[in-house]
Enzyme design. Sequence first.
Site, PDB file in Angstrom:
ATOM      1  N   ASP A  97      -9.864  83.670  40.435  1.00 39.90           N
ATOM      2  CA  ASP A  97      -8.606  84.148  40.972  1.00 39.90           C
ATOM      3  C   ASP A  97      -8.520  85.645  40.669  1.00 39.90           C
ATOM      4  O   ASP A  97      -8.632  86.048  39.512  1.00 39.90           O
ATOM      5  CB  ASP A  97      -7.448  83.395  40.293  1.00 39.90           C
ATOM      6  N   ASP A 198      -4.972  86.946  45.098  1.00 43.57           N
ATOM      7  CA  ASP A 198      -3.532  86.730  44.980  1.00 43.57           C
ATOM      8  C   ASP A 198      -2.745  87.758  45.811  1.00 43.57           C
ATOM      9  O   ASP A 198      -3.055  88.956  45.760  1.00 43.57           O
ATOM     10  CB  ASP A 198      -3.189  86.905  43.488  1.00 43.57           C
ATOM     11  N   GLU A 240      -4.673  85.475  49.927  1.00 45.17           N
ATOM     12  CA  GLU A 240      -3.400  84.762  50.058  1.00 45.17           C
ATOM     13  C   GLU A 240      -2.362  85.669  50.729  1.00 45.17           C
ATOM     14  O   GLU A 240      -2.197  86.822  50.333  1.00 45.17           O
ATOM     15  CB  GLU A 240      -2.896  84.378  48.662  1.00 45.17           C
ATOM     16  N   HIS A 314      -0.904  75.322  43.392  1.00 45.43           N
ATOM     17  CA  HIS A 314      -0.085  75.288  42.176  1.00 45.43           C
ATOM     18  C   HIS A 314       1.317  75.851  42.400  1.00 45.43           C
ATOM     19  O   HIS A 314       2.108  75.888  41.464  1.00 45.43           O
ATOM     20  CB  HIS A 314      -0.807  76.093  41.093  1.00 45.43           C
ATOM     21  N   ASP A 315       1.608  76.328  43.598  1.00 45.62           N
ATOM     22  CA  ASP A 315       2.930  76.884  43.897  1.00 45.62           C
ATOM     23  C   ASP A 315       3.752  75.979  44.797  1.00 45.62           C
ATOM     24  O   ASP A 315       4.895  76.326  45.128  1.00 45.62           O
ATOM     25  CB  ASP A 315       2.789  78.229  44.626  1.00 45.62           C
TER      26      ASP A 315
HETATM   27  C1  NOJ Z   1       0.852  83.910  43.942  1.00 44.20           C
HETATM   28  C2  NOJ Z   1       0.415  82.927  42.893  1.00 44.20           C
HETATM   29  O1  NOJ Z   1      -0.184  81.832  43.522  1.00 44.20           O
HETATM   30  C3  NOJ Z   1       1.636  82.577  42.080  1.00 44.20           C
HETATM   31  O2  NOJ Z   1       1.413  81.491  41.217  1.00 44.20           O
HETATM   32  C4  NOJ Z   1       2.055  83.815  41.333  1.00 44.20           C
HETATM   33  O3  NOJ Z   1       3.269  83.562  40.662  1.00 44.20           O
HETATM   34  C5  NOJ Z   1       2.274  85.000  42.274  1.00 44.20           C
HETATM   35  N1  NOJ Z   1       1.260  85.113  43.280  1.00 44.20           N
HETATM   36  C6  NOJ Z   1       2.272  86.286  41.496  1.00 44.20           C
HETATM   37  O4  NOJ Z   1       0.990  86.532  40.976  1.00 44.20           O
END
Ligand code: NOJ
Length: 545
Positions: A97, A198, A240, A314-315
């Site tokens: 990541d 990210d 992302e 995970h989000d």
């Molecule tokens: C996206 C990540 O997937 C998330 O978990 C994170 O809080 C934010 N970006 C900030 O890095």
Amino acid sequence: MMTWWKEAVVYQIYPRSFQDSNGDGIGDIPGIIQRLDYLQTLGVDVIWLSPVYASPNDDNGYDISDYEAIHPEFGTMEDMEQLIDEAKERGIRIVMDLVVNHTSDEHAWFQSAKSNIDSPYRDYYIWRDPVNGKAPNELRSAFSGSAWKYEPQTNQYYLHLFSKKQPDLNWENEQMRKDIYQMMNRWLDKGIGGFRMDVIDLLGKDADNQITGNGPRLHEFLKEMRRETFEHYDVMTVGESWVVTPETAPLFADESSKELNMMFQFEHLMLDEQPNTSKWQLKSLDLPEFKQVFNKWQTQLPETTWNSLFWNNHDTPRIVSRFGDDQTFSVESAKMLAILLHMMKGTPYIYQGEEIGMTNYPIQQIDQAQDIESLNLYEEKLAEGWTEAEIMETINAKGRDNARTPMQWTAGQNGGFTDGEPWMTVNPNTSEINVQAAVNDEQSVFYTYQKLIHLRKEHPIIVKGTFKLLLKDHPHIFAYEREFEGETWLVTANFSPETIRCSLAETSTPNIPMIANYDRSEYDLNELTLAPYEAFVVKVESNEN
Ligand code: NOJ
């Protein structure tokens, strides 16, 4: 260009919640190594590892204080190198990541920058003078409140699009970019399989004009990053973005753009919220609209722009609880969702636990929440006048903790995740939903995922075929066709808990079943009666044969 990542299936590990090996209640790298055989049995080719770097864990590792050190709670650099090697022995690559929109405020660069206006690192971050004694502008943090924090020591504000402990890096600074590239190259030299990037569309931000995503210099920076780093390695890259569209995706991911291999886009995961509000304003899913979004991404990208496919990370909440039925038809709907997604065009990503049908874990009170996003939201919505019940409803539906409960390995204590006290409560349904039970049951969700992965390796139509949406206005059926070199596959899913009748062919076209979630030996495509959440894939034989 090598394109093995088009054929690959990726498995995301959120290390904190995957497998603890030393009893401290926190998942770690040796724990992942112990589970590589399991992942090999599932058949995945790549692991995307959420951050394992040194971090004060304000945002569970997405706030990095040292890109080249492993957080001691996850293990050591030797453990990390062992993971890369042992995964490689099993044909699995490790994708790291890459969080370079921001660092932690505890990173040495920020520590130096914060107190000293003349520090060489000051300009690695984004500082602005107060305006009329207040923040420079109205930019908001994704985690509630202003995106600017005042630093009394130097009488300036710094920008943080996420938490206060995640100051944004200034990509305009050339030396900062060079330092990042060198760091990336040191990881690439360790033999990693690539990067998941990210919030990559934020890198080119223009804070003064309140432009965050897709800023003016974004693509210049990404082209430079590729030239300076991963272009020289056989790796995969996925960026992302929450705002990318089929029109802008090629800027990042077309072969000719010379930036990334593919994007993560979330349009299909934004349809259970009120349009133009936030994910917290709930709305029920409208299937025709949902199909239209997939159709767009499946058919409007140029041939030379690759895509990714996912239900979970995970989000986001667990897909079986979100778009399936985690009570009465949990197994059927989990398999239906898997079949529907993995038969589309793109690289599929499986989030840990999805392959056994793990579900959301609702909480009763806010003090049971772990995630900074939910905790801040609670305060913000209370102040706006939401009731406690309304806030808890939306947190239970959309909160990120749902995805972060520990992996359920067994029916035993703490689901086999840890011998100690888990950092987060294990979902009590581990008594039924767990890896051990899944592997011992031929009818489990696990074997649907395993078979989908095998099918992908055996049938080029899955990777290369064209996509055609069928029954586009049907309120319950999601059906589409793939076609490649004269071969046609039909994918059909009943997206509802009801029995549904429909017709997918004018006559009783002969066909060969490839995968399904109910036990049936034949399908009459002319007159179908689909059971709740039934899904199947058939190879359609031409009538002339
Ligand atoms: C996206 C990540 O997937 C998330 O978990 C994170 O809080 C934010 N970006 C900030 O890095």
